[in-house]
Design a protein around this motif. Structure first.
Motif, PDB file in Angstrom:
ATOM      1  N   VAL A 148     -27.761   0.632  42.682  1.00  0.00           N
ATOM      2  CA  VAL A 148     -28.157  -0.225  41.569  1.00  0.00           C
ATOM      3  C   VAL A 148     -28.909  -1.436  42.089  1.00  0.00           C
ATOM      4  O   VAL A 148     -29.924  -1.842  41.542  1.00  0.00           O
ATOM      5  CB  VAL A 148     -26.903  -0.647  40.755  1.00  0.00           C
ATOM      6  CG1 VAL A 148     -27.272  -1.652  39.693  1.00  0.00           C
ATOM      7  CG2 VAL A 148     -26.241   0.569  40.157  1.00  0.00           C
ATOM      8  N   ARG A 149     -28.439  -2.026  43.191  1.00  0.00           N
ATOM      9  CA  ARG A 149     -29.115  -3.177  43.772  1.00  0.00           C
ATOM     10  C   ARG A 149     -30.510  -2.812  44.252  1.00  0.00           C
ATOM     11  O   ARG A 149     -31.456  -3.551  44.075  1.00  0.00           O
ATOM     12  CB  ARG A 149     -28.292  -3.718  44.943  1.00  0.00           C
ATOM     13  CG  ARG A 149     -27.987  -5.179  44.793  1.00  0.00           C
ATOM     14  CD  ARG A 149     -27.152  -5.714  45.938  1.00  0.00           C
ATOM     15  NE  ARG A 149     -25.778  -5.227  45.884  1.00  0.00           N
ATOM     16  CZ  ARG A 149     -25.212  -4.483  46.817  1.00  0.00           C
ATOM     17  NH1 ARG A 149     -25.862  -4.146  47.886  1.00  0.00           N
ATOM     18  NH2 ARG A 149     -23.976  -4.067  46.682  1.00  0.00           N
ATOM     19  N   GLY A 170     -36.228  -7.428  42.043  1.00  0.00           N
ATOM     20  CA  GLY A 170     -35.891  -8.446  43.031  1.00  0.00           C
ATOM     21  C   GLY A 170     -35.843  -7.840  44.416  1.00  0.00           C
ATOM     22  O   GLY A 170     -35.577  -6.655  44.582  1.00  0.00           O
ATOM     23  N   GLY A 171     -36.141  -8.621  45.399  1.00  0.00           N
ATOM     24  CA  GLY A 171     -36.055  -8.152  46.766  1.00  0.00           C
ATOM     25  C   GLY A 171     -37.274  -7.406  47.262  1.00  0.00           C
ATOM     26  O   GLY A 171     -37.225  -6.788  48.306  1.00  0.00           O
ATOM     27  N   GLY A 172     -38.376  -7.456  46.520  1.00  0.00           N
ATOM     28  CA  GLY A 172     -39.580  -6.767  46.959  1.00  0.00           C
ATOM     29  C   GLY A 172     -40.433  -7.638  47.860  1.00  0.00           C
ATOM     30  O   GLY A 172     -40.214  -8.834  48.024  1.00  0.00           O
ATOM     31  N   LYS A 173     -41.449  -7.020  48.445  1.00  0.00           N
ATOM     32  CA  LYS A 173     -42.379  -7.722  49.326  1.00  0.00           C
ATOM     33  C   LYS A 173     -43.430  -8.427  48.474  1.00  0.00           C
ATOM     34  O   LYS A 173     -44.028  -7.837  47.571  1.00  0.00           O
ATOM     35  CB  LYS A 173     -43.051  -6.714  50.259  1.00  0.00           C
ATOM     36  CG  LYS A 173     -44.082  -7.304  51.166  1.00  0.00           C
ATOM     37  CD  LYS A 173     -44.760  -6.220  51.974  1.00  0.00           C
ATOM     38  CE  LYS A 173     -45.970  -6.791  52.691  1.00  0.00           C
ATOM     39  NZ  LYS A 173     -46.828  -5.731  53.191  1.00  0.00           N
ATOM     40  N   ASN A 194     -48.812 -15.788  37.878  1.00  0.00           N
ATOM     41  CA  ASN A 194     -47.928 -14.624  38.006  1.00  0.00           C
ATOM     42  C   ASN A 194     -47.860 -14.198  39.465  1.00  0.00           C
ATOM     43  O   ASN A 194     -48.876 -14.185  40.156  1.00  0.00           O
ATOM     44  CB  ASN A 194     -48.453 -13.455  37.162  1.00  0.00           C
ATOM     45  CG  ASN A 194     -48.544 -13.801  35.696  1.00  0.00           C
ATOM     46  OD1 ASN A 194     -47.712 -14.521  35.171  1.00  0.00           O
ATOM     47  ND2 ASN A 194     -49.561 -13.291  35.045  1.00  0.00           N
ATOM     48  N   LYS A 195     -46.665 -13.844  39.928  1.00  0.00           N
ATOM     49  CA  LYS A 195     -46.478 -13.383  41.301  1.00  0.00           C
ATOM     50  C   LYS A 195     -46.161 -11.895  41.277  1.00  0.00           C
ATOM     51  O   LYS A 195     -45.365 -11.444  40.458  1.00  0.00           O
ATOM     52  CB  LYS A 195     -45.344 -14.153  41.979  1.00  0.00           C
ATOM     53  CG  LYS A 195     -45.647 -15.619  42.132  1.00  0.00           C
ATOM     54  CD  LYS A 195     -44.507 -16.343  42.787  1.00  0.00           C
ATOM     55  CE  LYS A 195     -44.835 -17.818  42.895  1.00  0.00           C
ATOM     56  NZ  LYS A 195     -43.741 -18.560  43.487  1.00  0.00           N
ATOM     57  N   TYR A 196     -46.761 -11.151  42.197  1.00  0.00           N
ATOM     58  CA  TYR A 196     -46.631  -9.691  42.211  1.00  0.00           C
ATOM     59  C   TYR A 196     -45.882  -9.244  43.460  1.00  0.00           C
ATOM     60  O   TYR A 196     -46.110  -9.768  44.552  1.00  0.00           O
ATOM     61  CB  TYR A 196     -48.018  -9.049  42.153  1.00  0.00           C
ATOM     62  CG  TYR A 196     -48.737  -9.429  40.884  1.00  0.00           C
ATOM     63  CD1 TYR A 196     -48.588  -8.666  39.744  1.00  0.00           C
ATOM     64  CD2 TYR A 196     -49.517 -10.565  40.814  1.00  0.00           C
ATOM     65  CE1 TYR A 196     -49.213  -9.018  38.563  1.00  0.00           C
ATOM     66  CE2 TYR A 196     -50.147 -10.927  39.646  1.00  0.00           C
ATOM     67  CZ  TYR A 196     -49.995 -10.152  38.521  1.00  0.00           C
ATOM     68  OH  TYR A 196     -50.606 -10.511  37.357  1.00  0.00           O
ATOM     69  N   PHE A 197     -44.996  -8.248  43.270  1.00  0.00           N
ATOM     70  CA  PHE A 197     -44.143  -7.758  44.337  1.00  0.00           C
ATOM     71  C   PHE A 197     -44.172  -6.237  44.363  1.00  0.00           C
ATOM     72  O   PHE A 197     -44.502  -5.598  43.368  1.00  0.00           O
ATOM     73  CB  PHE A 197     -42.698  -8.226  44.131  1.00  0.00           C
ATOM     74  CG  PHE A 197     -42.546  -9.722  44.101  1.00  0.00           C
ATOM     75  CD1 PHE A 197     -42.307 -10.413  45.268  1.00  0.00           C
ATOM     76  CD2 PHE A 197     -42.658 -10.427  42.916  1.00  0.00           C
ATOM     77  CE1 PHE A 197     -42.168 -11.789  45.250  1.00  0.00           C
ATOM     78  CE2 PHE A 197     -42.521 -11.796  42.884  1.00  0.00           C
ATOM     79  CZ  PHE A 197     -42.277 -12.484  44.060  1.00  0.00           C
ATOM     80  N   PHE A 255     -43.753  -7.858  38.570  1.00  0.00           N
ATOM     81  CA  PHE A 255     -44.282  -9.218  38.648  1.00  0.00           C
ATOM     82  C   PHE A 255     -43.308 -10.186  38.008  1.00  0.00           C
ATOM     83  O   PHE A 255     -42.439  -9.800  37.231  1.00  0.00           O
ATOM     84  CB  PHE A 255     -45.664  -9.313  37.988  1.00  0.00           C
ATOM     85  CG  PHE A 255     -45.655  -9.108  36.507  1.00  0.00           C
ATOM     86  CD1 PHE A 255     -45.727 -10.183  35.642  1.00  0.00           C
ATOM     87  CD2 PHE A 255     -45.581  -7.841  35.960  1.00  0.00           C
ATOM     88  CE1 PHE A 255     -45.721 -10.006  34.283  1.00  0.00           C
ATOM     89  CE2 PHE A 255     -45.581  -7.644  34.602  1.00  0.00           C
ATOM     90  CZ  PHE A 255     -45.645  -8.732  33.762  1.00  0.00           C
ATOM     91  N   GLU A 256     -43.464 -11.442  38.364  1.00  0.00           N
ATOM     92  CA  GLU A 256     -42.660 -12.518  37.787  1.00  0.00           C
ATOM     93  C   GLU A 256     -43.611 -13.542  37.195  1.00  0.00           C
ATOM     94  O   GLU A 256     -44.610 -13.905  37.816  1.00  0.00           O
ATOM     95  CB  GLU A 256     -41.781 -13.173  38.859  1.00  0.00           C
ATOM     96  CG  GLU A 256     -40.737 -12.250  39.420  1.00  0.00           C
ATOM     97  CD  GLU A 256     -39.946 -12.875  40.558  1.00  0.00           C
ATOM     98  OE1 GLU A 256     -40.261 -14.022  40.966  1.00  0.00           O
ATOM     99  OE2 GLU A 256     -39.016 -12.214  41.038  1.00  0.00           O
ATOM    100  N   VAL A 257     -43.301 -13.987  35.982  1.00  0.00           N
ATOM    101  CA  VAL A 257     -44.147 -14.958  35.303  1.00  0.00           C
ATOM    102  C   VAL A 257     -43.580 -16.358  35.514  1.00  0.00           C
ATOM    103  O   VAL A 257     -42.370 -16.533  35.633  1.00  0.00           O
ATOM    104  CB  VAL A 257     -44.263 -14.645  33.801  1.00  0.00           C
ATOM    105  CG1 VAL A 257     -44.987 -13.341  33.584  1.00  0.00           C
ATOM    106  CG2 VAL A 257     -42.919 -14.609  33.146  1.00  0.00           C
TER     107      VAL A 257
END
Length: 162
Positions: free
Chosen positions: A27-28, A33-36, A45-48, A65-67
């Motif tokens: 699940v984790r 979360g935890g991507g490069k 926006n940040k992309y992983f 991505f995170e906004v």
């Protein structure tokens, strides 16, 4: 006479994969979360990207991505180059030059459209009325939320008389 191949034990594999999928580590690993960190765009926006992990059932990389502002997020604030990368339509992430070039083209088109609207006597796009509201029909005789009665305008009915 050749030896018989060993049994595949399909049900054992199914059971083992089910148990793996229920483990907390799975699940984790499959959650956001935890991507490069790959990059960001002009909107902040940040992309992983998380690499593929076939042992855990992910055959392709997970991209997300995170906004910066979660309350005012709109799908239209996502540049099309990054959207293509997120949906695996392109293999490599867009370069900063490519995004800037396409942004300049979009701004030029908007400017040309405004100039053409002025020539035709129409309101320019920035002054055009925008529809703000629901993207579905709203009827006064129906409840907006279950259990909340909203009487239609002009109806003097009390909430207790419903």
């Amino acid at each position: 006479m050749p030896a018989a191949p060993p049994p595949r034990r399909v049900w054992l594999q199914v059971f083992q994969n089910l148990m793996k999928s229920l483990s907390p580590g799975y699940v984790r690993a499959s959650s956001v979360g935890g991507g490069k960190y790959i990059g960001d765009d002009y909107m902040g926006n940040k992309y992983f990207e998380k690499p593929a992990d076939p042992e855990r059932g992910r055959n392709i990389a997970t991209r997300y991505f995170e906004v910066p502002d979660h309350e005012n997020y709109c799908q239209e604030n996502l540049p099309s180059e990054w959207d293509s990368w997120l949906r695996h339509r392109r293999r490599l992430p867009p370069t900063e030059e490519e995004v800037q070039r396409n942004l300049q083209i979009a701004l030029m088109k908007k400017k040309n459209a405004d100039a053409l609207a002025v020539i035709r006597g129409q309101p320019v796009a920035s002054e055009a009325p925008k529809y703000v509201g629901h993207n579905f029909p709203v009827y006064n005789e129906y409840e907006l939320n279950p259990g909340q009665y909203k009487p239609p305008p002009g109806d003097k009915q009390l909430l207790d008389d419903k």
